[in-house]
Write a protein that holds these residues in place. Structure first.
Motif, PDB file in Angstrom:
ATOM      1  N   TYR A 110      31.866 -44.874 -32.558  1.00  0.00           N
ATOM      2  CA  TYR A 110      30.430 -44.576 -32.531  1.00  0.00           C
ATOM      3  C   TYR A 110      29.620 -45.543 -33.393  1.00  0.00           C
ATOM      4  O   TYR A 110      28.519 -45.925 -33.046  1.00  0.00           O
ATOM      5  CB  TYR A 110      30.172 -43.140 -32.996  1.00  0.00           C
ATOM      6  N   PRO A 123      28.597 -50.171 -32.092  1.00  0.00           N
ATOM      7  CA  PRO A 123      28.930 -48.985 -31.309  1.00  0.00           C
ATOM      8  C   PRO A 123      29.709 -49.383 -30.059  1.00  0.00           C
ATOM      9  O   PRO A 123      29.569 -50.485 -29.558  1.00  0.00           O
ATOM     10  CB  PRO A 123      27.550 -48.464 -30.916  1.00  0.00           C
ATOM     11  N   TYR A 132      27.232 -40.258 -24.835  1.00  0.00           N
ATOM     12  CA  TYR A 132      26.382 -40.037 -26.012  1.00  0.00           C
ATOM     13  C   TYR A 132      25.138 -40.934 -25.999  1.00  0.00           C
ATOM     14  O   TYR A 132      25.101 -41.973 -25.363  1.00  0.00           O
ATOM     15  CB  TYR A 132      27.181 -40.221 -27.309  1.00  0.00           C
ATOM     16  N   ARG A 175      22.209 -43.124 -28.121  1.00  0.00           N
ATOM     17  CA  ARG A 175      22.017 -43.924 -29.342  1.00  0.00           C
ATOM     18  C   ARG A 175      20.565 -44.380 -29.354  1.00  0.00           C
ATOM     19  O   ARG A 175      20.151 -45.194 -28.548  1.00  0.00           O
ATOM     20  CB  ARG A 175      22.971 -45.114 -29.312  1.00  0.00           C
ATOM     21  N   PHE A 194      27.057 -35.880 -28.152  1.00  0.00           N
ATOM     22  CA  PHE A 194      28.440 -36.356 -28.113  1.00  0.00           C
ATOM     23  C   PHE A 194      29.252 -35.621 -27.052  1.00  0.00           C
ATOM     24  O   PHE A 194      29.107 -34.428 -26.856  1.00  0.00           O
ATOM     25  CB  PHE A 194      29.113 -36.141 -29.478  1.00  0.00           C
TER      26      PHE A 194
END
Length: 198
Positions: A54, A57, A79, A81, A98
């Motif tokens: 993560y 990334p 997920y 970002r 997530f």
């Protein structure tokens, strides 16, 4: 809630950042060993793998990429970002939604169809190329508790899974290209690496 999501909930995206080995590190060419012990040490390692993925990334990370030659990879193609500006004017990233997946001792039982997708890799940062993969597949694997699971996977999720599984067999994605293209990209990456002093 499964064990993987529990891990994420429990550490609120805290963990130890592991070193990502880059091409042509010897560990990236090794065939990884099956996992035989499903214990707290494995859970901690997987937690740190997720954290490293993560933070990088990335959307996938295999154990050999962080120096451990065992048949484990993590992935999350879902997920979010988001870049945020902090009070002091600096920027940071907020991660959310997530949907982590952990595959231990994966085996592909069936590969169907064909798709071409542009791929990149945390072990070859800055290099992107189109790779031919199966469009869908059946994968059998174990979870963090050692339970056996079988799933049918399609499209981009299947691409990510095949890419990460290759790492367990000592294959990086440029190995899937023609020799000429592979050599050109390998030279390009090593030049980039030298330039950045990696």
């Amino acid at each position: 809630m499964n064990t993987t999501q529990n891990l994420l909930e429990n550490y609120k995206l805290e963990g130890e950042s592991l070193t990502i080995f880059t091409y042509p590190a010897p560990i990236l060419k090794k065939v990884a060993e099956p996992v035989t012990e499903f214990n707290d040490e494995l859970k901690t390692f997987v937690k740190n793998m997720l954290y490293t993925m993560y933070m990088a990334p990335g959307i996938g990370l295999a154990a050999p990429q962080v120096g451990k030659s065992i048949r484990v990879f993590v992935m999350d193609i879902d997920y979010d970002r988001e870049e945020v500006t902090l009070a002091d004017g600096t920027t940071d990233y907020r991660l959310s939604n997530f949907n982590p997946k952990v595959l231990i001792n994966p085996v592909f039982k069936q590969k169907i169809g064909e798709q071409i997708c542009e791929e990149g890799c945390l072990s070859l940062p800055g290099i992107y190329e189109e790779v031919k993969r199966a469009e869908s597949l059946v994968v059998e694997y174990q979870d963090l508790d050692g339970n056996h699971i079988s799933e049918e996977i399609h499209e981009f999720r299947a691409v990510c899974m095949q890419h990460e599984n290759d790492h367990l067999d000592g294959i990086v994605f440029i190995d899937r290209l023609s020799l000429l293209k592979k050599n050109l990209l390998a030279k390009k990456f090593l030049k980039l690496k030298k330039k950045k002093g990696l």
